[in-house]
Design a protein around this motif. Structure first.
Motif, PDB file in Angstrom:
ATOM      1  N   GLU A  18      13.209  49.539  52.667  1.00  0.00           N
ATOM      2  CA  GLU A  18      13.567  50.772  53.370  1.00  0.00           C
ATOM      3  C   GLU A  18      15.080  50.862  53.553  1.00  0.00           C
ATOM      4  O   GLU A  18      15.675  51.921  53.380  1.00  0.00           O
ATOM      5  N   LEU A  19      15.696  49.760  53.887  1.00  0.00           N
ATOM      6  CA  LEU A  19      17.130  49.718  54.140  1.00  0.00           C
ATOM      7  C   LEU A  19      17.938  50.023  52.881  1.00  0.00           C
ATOM      8  O   LEU A  19      18.931  50.745  52.921  1.00  0.00           O
ATOM      9  N   THR A  20      17.507  49.496  51.748  1.00  0.00           N
ATOM     10  CA  THR A  20      18.245  49.677  50.504  1.00  0.00           C
ATOM     11  C   THR A  20      17.897  50.966  49.770  1.00  0.00           C
ATOM     12  O   THR A  20      18.590  51.341  48.829  1.00  0.00           O
ATOM     13  N   GLY A  21      16.824  51.644  50.162  1.00  0.00           N
ATOM     14  CA  GLY A  21      16.433  52.890  49.505  1.00  0.00           C
ATOM     15  C   GLY A  21      15.486  52.701  48.344  1.00  0.00           C
ATOM     16  O   GLY A  21      15.120  53.664  47.679  1.00  0.00           O
ATOM     17  N   GLU A  22      15.078  51.476  48.068  1.00  0.00           N
ATOM     18  CA  GLU A  22      14.167  51.226  46.957  1.00  0.00           C
ATOM     19  C   GLU A  22      12.813  51.888  47.190  1.00  0.00           C
ATOM     20  O   GLU A  22      12.206  52.429  46.269  1.00  0.00           O
ATOM     21  N   ALA A  23      12.350  51.895  48.422  1.00  0.00           N
ATOM     22  CA  ALA A  23      11.070  52.517  48.747  1.00  0.00           C
ATOM     23  C   ALA A  23      11.135  54.027  48.565  1.00  0.00           C
ATOM     24  O   ALA A  23      10.123  54.668  48.249  1.00  0.00           O
ATOM     25  N   GLU A  24      12.297  54.610  48.737  1.00  0.00           N
ATOM     26  CA  GLU A  24      12.461  56.055  48.565  1.00  0.00           C
ATOM     27  C   GLU A  24      12.140  56.463  47.126  1.00  0.00           C
ATOM     28  O   GLU A  24      11.499  57.481  46.892  1.00  0.00           O
ATOM     29  N   ARG A  27       8.357  56.398  46.657  1.00  0.00           N
ATOM     30  CA  ARG A  27       7.736  57.587  47.252  1.00  0.00           C
ATOM     31  C   ARG A  27       7.983  58.818  46.374  1.00  0.00           C
ATOM     32  O   ARG A  27       7.097  59.665  46.208  1.00  0.00           O
ATOM     33  N   TYR A  28       9.192  58.921  45.811  1.00  0.00           N
ATOM     34  CA  TYR A  28       9.508  60.032  44.916  1.00  0.00           C
ATOM     35  C   TYR A  28       8.586  60.005  43.692  1.00  0.00           C
ATOM     36  O   TYR A  28       8.057  61.054  43.289  1.00  0.00           O
ATOM     37  N   CYS A  29       8.390  58.840  43.110  1.00  0.00           N
ATOM     38  CA  CYS A  29       7.520  58.723  41.930  1.00  0.00           C
ATOM     39  C   CYS A  29       6.089  59.143  42.268  1.00  0.00           C
ATOM     40  O   CYS A  29       5.452  59.861  41.487  1.00  0.00           O
ATOM     41  N   ASP A  30       5.582  58.712  43.407  1.00  0.00           N
ATOM     42  CA  ASP A  30       4.227  59.104  43.818  1.00  0.00           C
ATOM     43  C   ASP A  30       4.122  60.615  43.989  1.00  0.00           C
ATOM     44  O   ASP A  30       3.173  61.246  43.515  1.00  0.00           O
ATOM     45  N   VAL A  41       7.856  60.746  34.569  1.00  0.00           N
ATOM     46  CA  VAL A  41       8.561  60.363  35.797  1.00  0.00           C
ATOM     47  C   VAL A  41       9.971  59.917  35.418  1.00  0.00           C
ATOM     48  O   VAL A  41      10.147  59.111  34.503  1.00  0.00           O
ATOM     49  N   PRO A  42      10.987  60.449  36.088  1.00  0.00           N
ATOM     50  CA  PRO A  42      12.363  60.036  35.779  1.00  0.00           C
ATOM     51  C   PRO A  42      12.572  58.539  36.055  1.00  0.00           C
ATOM     52  O   PRO A  42      11.953  57.978  36.962  1.00  0.00           O
ATOM     53  N   SER A  43      13.445  57.945  35.280  1.00  0.00           N
ATOM     54  CA  SER A  43      13.777  56.537  35.515  1.00  0.00           C
ATOM     55  C   SER A  43      14.547  56.416  36.824  1.00  0.00           C
ATOM     56  O   SER A  43      14.981  57.417  37.400  1.00  0.00           O
ATOM     57  N   ARG A  44      14.727  55.203  37.267  1.00  0.00           N
ATOM     58  CA  ARG A  44      15.475  54.977  38.508  1.00  0.00           C
ATOM     59  C   ARG A  44      16.884  55.550  38.393  1.00  0.00           C
ATOM     60  O   ARG A  44      17.396  56.175  39.311  1.00  0.00           O
ATOM     61  N   ARG A  45      17.503  55.346  37.252  1.00  0.00           N
ATOM     62  CA  ARG A  45      18.865  55.852  37.038  1.00  0.00           C
ATOM     63  C   ARG A  45      18.897  57.382  37.061  1.00  0.00           C
ATOM     64  O   ARG A  45      19.766  57.992  37.676  1.00  0.00           O
ATOM     65  N   GLU A  46      17.936  58.014  36.378  1.00  0.00           N
ATOM     66  CA  GLU A  46      17.861  59.475  36.374  1.00  0.00           C
ATOM     67  C   GLU A  46      17.624  60.008  37.787  1.00  0.00           C
ATOM     68  O   GLU A  46      18.200  61.028  38.182  1.00  0.00           O
ATOM     69  N   TYR A  47      16.784  59.322  38.530  1.00  0.00           N
ATOM     70  CA  TYR A  47      16.518  59.719  39.915  1.00  0.00           C
ATOM     71  C   TYR A  47      17.787  59.662  40.751  1.00  0.00           C
ATOM     72  O   TYR A  47      18.063  60.579  41.525  1.00  0.00           O
ATOM     73  N   GLU A  48      18.558  58.597  40.600  1.00  0.00           N
ATOM     74  CA  GLU A  48      19.798  58.463  41.368  1.00  0.00           C
ATOM     75  C   GLU A  48      20.780  59.584  41.022  1.00  0.00           C
ATOM     76  O   GLU A  48      21.460  60.112  41.901  1.00  0.00           O
ATOM     77  N   VAL A  49      20.849  59.960  39.748  1.00  0.00           N
ATOM     78  CA  VAL A  49      21.736  61.059  39.342  1.00  0.00           C
ATOM     79  C   VAL A  49      21.264  62.371  39.964  1.00  0.00           C
ATOM     80  O   VAL A  49      22.061  63.140  40.509  1.00  0.00           O
TER      81      VAL A  49
END
Length: 64
Positions: A18-24, A27-30, A41-49
């Protein structure tokens, strides 16, 4: 004793995710899979962009 240690480890893991945002991202993928089942589903990198662009285009008022 072992179950107490496991519970403690799970709690620490949850807190750090939760602190690092990994859970976010999880939740977005779900949410993405529920609302757009046929879209990839966008990759983690695409999501961050996407998240960065959204924050830049929709600023929130802050005190500092």
């Amino acid at each position: 004793m072992l179950s107490t240690a496991r519970q403690w480890a799970r709690t620490v893991r949850w807190y750090l995710r939760e602190l690092t945002g990994e859970a976010e991202y999880d939740r977005y993928c779900d949410r993405h899979r529920r609302h757009h089942p046929h879209a990839p589903v966008p990759s983690r990198r695409e999501y961050e962009v996407l998240r960065t662009h959204h924050r830049e285009n929709h600023p929130q008022s802050r005190c500092c």
